[in-house]
Design a protein around this motif. Structure first.
Motif, short mmCIF file in Angstrom:
data_model
loop_
_atom_site.label_atom_id
_atom_site.label_comp_id
_atom_site.label_asym_id
_atom_site.label_seq_id
_atom_site.Cartn_x
_atom_site.Cartn_y
_atom_site.Cartn_z
N SER A 43 5.41 2.53 -7.47
CA SER A 43 6.41 2.95 -8.46
C SER A 43 5.96 2.56 -9.87
O SER A 43 6.18 3.31 -10.83
CB SER A 43 7.76 2.31 -8.17
OG SER A 43 8.21 2.67 -6.90
N ASP A 98 9.30 9.85 -5.97
CA ASP A 98 9.10 8.50 -5.45
C ASP A 98 9.99 8.29 -4.23
O ASP A 98 11.12 7.86 -4.35
CB ASP A 98 9.40 7.47 -6.55
CG ASP A 98 8.94 6.07 -6.18
OD1 ASP A 98 8.54 5.87 -5.00
OD2 ASP A 98 9.00 5.17 -7.04
N GLU A 99 9.48 8.61 -3.09
CA GLU A 99 10.14 8.46 -1.79
C GLU A 99 11.65 8.69 -1.82
O GLU A 99 12.43 7.89 -1.37
CB GLU A 99 9.86 7.10 -1.15
CG GLU A 99 10.00 5.93 -2.10
CD GLU A 99 9.75 4.59 -1.41
OE1 GLU A 99 9.93 4.49 -0.19
OE2 GLU A 99 9.38 3.65 -2.11
MG LIG Z 1 8.55 1.95 -5.11
#
Ligand SMILES: [Mg+2]
Ligand SMILES: Nc1ncnc2c1ncn2[C@@H]1O[C@H](COP(=O)(O)OP(=O)(O)OP(=O)(O)O)[C@@H](O)[C@H]1O
Lengths: 227, 241
Positions: B66, B171-172
């Protein structure tokens, strides 16, 4: 609009209290109501905008983590909305004063630079407070406890002449005093403030802005690590 | 010459780690020294993405994925090294990111679109967001804090897609959508790829990375330990565990 409404109620309550308490104490003063109101309006602008801004950066974690927006934006948007409220309040105030029979002249236009200087000072302070608050979250609480003391240390409800000579220094070391005085010279006395009064305010406002900018810039790259 | 949309060169990112629990002025007064220590989060990362390419980023929890995405998006300034980007970003799609929970769905849409300078007079944009997210008018009038996590993911994803930007960062976030929405998102992602846009994709499902991405990198403790084509890196990721 809701903000404007509440912004209006607060100075009004204070105004009533001061009128009841003090209007007998200072009978010699010209237009005590006007005196207090002009001071209160300026004070509450300052108090509201600083209180709103302290948490503005820390409170925008979601945005700051997902968008590349300069963090200055958050205290700035608080400032713009408070300036808007201030403008509305002043309009209501002028209408009211007109009704009381007070006539303003073109000199009122000097209120614009005076208020802008106060706003610059407040913005500098907001940069300082809001950036430190990201790392130490009680800055807002601390600022909230300092404010009442600052309020009574600023001649808002009482005339400056009432302060004994030996305590003058305390008042004069309070930066807010100079801005309130500048604004009041225009609103209450309806006189263009003298040059040195402007100079002092310009100096304080920009010094505060520079301090705020330096600290904010130093800390802003690490905001993400703490929000 | 290749048309590089993102060039990351020798990037270092340090955070001020505060692991002594000093989070207030009150604590600071008793602690009486700096509670911050420099901690390396990204160590000498270099990666290049060509226009239209999709990059997968894999790694364990806390490996710096991230942080790398935020550095590429310009949200974090690197302490050393450079990030060069020749394109525009949509807001990073991450769980809970970008969306302000106190605001309603509509207010979030208005805020994010105006922050991104998307022309709102084009009311189609809002219609597109509504139809893609499948959130009803009633839901969009509720504050987002009353949404389920899937509902806020739908909102965030739809807003991000409405920005006609060159680079999409995920991001996921897709894992929280239900099956129907996930399928729709993947379809949309492939469509976006076909339009020649660039995607940065973080996921803990190597299968998805292999499907969506052309190439991938593997991070470990803030370092890039390998990079190559997506399948190869997914295999390496699986070997980590
Ligand atoms: Mg992350
Ligand atoms: N304020 C902070 N102080 C110190 N270290 C931090 C701070 N914030 C994040 N970190 C560290 O940064 C590292 C990278 O975090 P990051 O969120 O980029 O990981 P990630 O790869 O996205 O993990 P995940 O798969 O869990 O999402 C982690 O080891 C984390 O502990």
């Amino acid at each position: 609009m809701v903000g404007f409404f509440w912004g209006f109620i607060k100075p009004l309550i204070y105004l009533l209290i001061f009128m009841v308490m003090f209007s007998q104490s200072f009978p010699s003063m010209d237009h005590y109501i006007l005196f207090v109101t002009s001071g209160l309006i300026l004070w509450f602008f300052f108090s509201n905008v600083t209180s709103q801004s302290v948490g503005s950066v820390a409170g925008s974690a979601g945005l700051l983590k997902s968008l590349n927006i300069p963090a200055y934006f958050f205290p700035l948007s608080e400032m713009i909305s408070e300036l808007f409220n201030l403008l509305l309040t002043i309009i209501v105030f002028l209408v009211l004063m007109n009704w009381f029979g007070i006539v303003y002249s073109y000199k009122l236009l000097f209120a614009i630079p005076a208020l802008l200087l106060f706003a610059i000072f407040a913005y500098g302070l907001n940069l300082l407070l809001s950036s430190i608050n990201v790392f130490f979250r009680d800055v807002g609480i601390l600022w909230g406890t300092i404010q009442p003391a600052l309020f009574y240390l600023t001649p808002i409800a009482y005339p400056e002449t009432m302060i004994p000579e030996k305590y003058k220094l305390v008042i004069k070391s309070n930066p807010i005093y100079y801005f309130i005085k500048l604004g009041r010279t225009i609103f209450h006395e309806n006189v263009v403030p003298p040059m040195h009064a402007w100079n002092v305010c310009i100096f304080i406002a920009f010094t505060m802005l520079i301090i705020g900018l330096v600290v904010f810039n130093r800390l802003k790259n690490q905001f993400i690590s703490a929000i | 010459m290749a048309d590089n949309i993102i060039v990351v060169e020798n990037v270092h990112v340090n955070f001020w780690e505060n692991n002594v629990g000093v989070y207030s002025i009150k604590d600071l007064i008793t602690y009486r020294k700096s509670p911050f220590k420099n901690k390396t989060i990204l160590n000498n990362i270099s990666v290049t993405v060509e226009r239209g390419e999709s990059l997968g980023i894999l790694g364990r929890n806390g490996s710096g994925k991230s942080t790398l995405l935020r550095t590429i998006a310009g949200i974090i300034k690197p302490d050393k090294g450079t990030v060069t980007v020749n394109g525009s970003f949509a807001p990073i799609l991450a769980i809970g990111a970008g969306i302000e929970v106190e605001l309603t769905g509509y207010e979030n849409i208005a805020m994010l679109l105006s922050l991104y300078g998307t022309k709102k007079k084009n009311t189609n944009v809002i219609e597109n967001i509504k139809s893609f997210s499948e959130l009803s008018d009633e839901v969009l009038r509720m504050p987002v804090k009353q949404y389920s996590s899937g509902m806020s993911a739908r909102l965030a994803f739809s807003i991000s897609l409405a920005n006609d930007s060159d680079i999409l960062i995920i991001d996921e976030v897709l894992a929280v959508g239900d099956q129907g929405f996930q399928a729709k998102c993947y379809e949309k992602i492939f469509q976006i790829k076909k339009q020649g846009k660039t995607i940065l994709f973080v996921s803990h499902f190597p299968g998805d990375v292999a499907k969506i991405c052309d190439k991938a990198i593997l991070l470990e403790k803030g370092e890039l330990i390998s990079s190559g084509n997506a399948e190869e890196i997914c295999a390496k990721y699986n070997q980590l565990f």
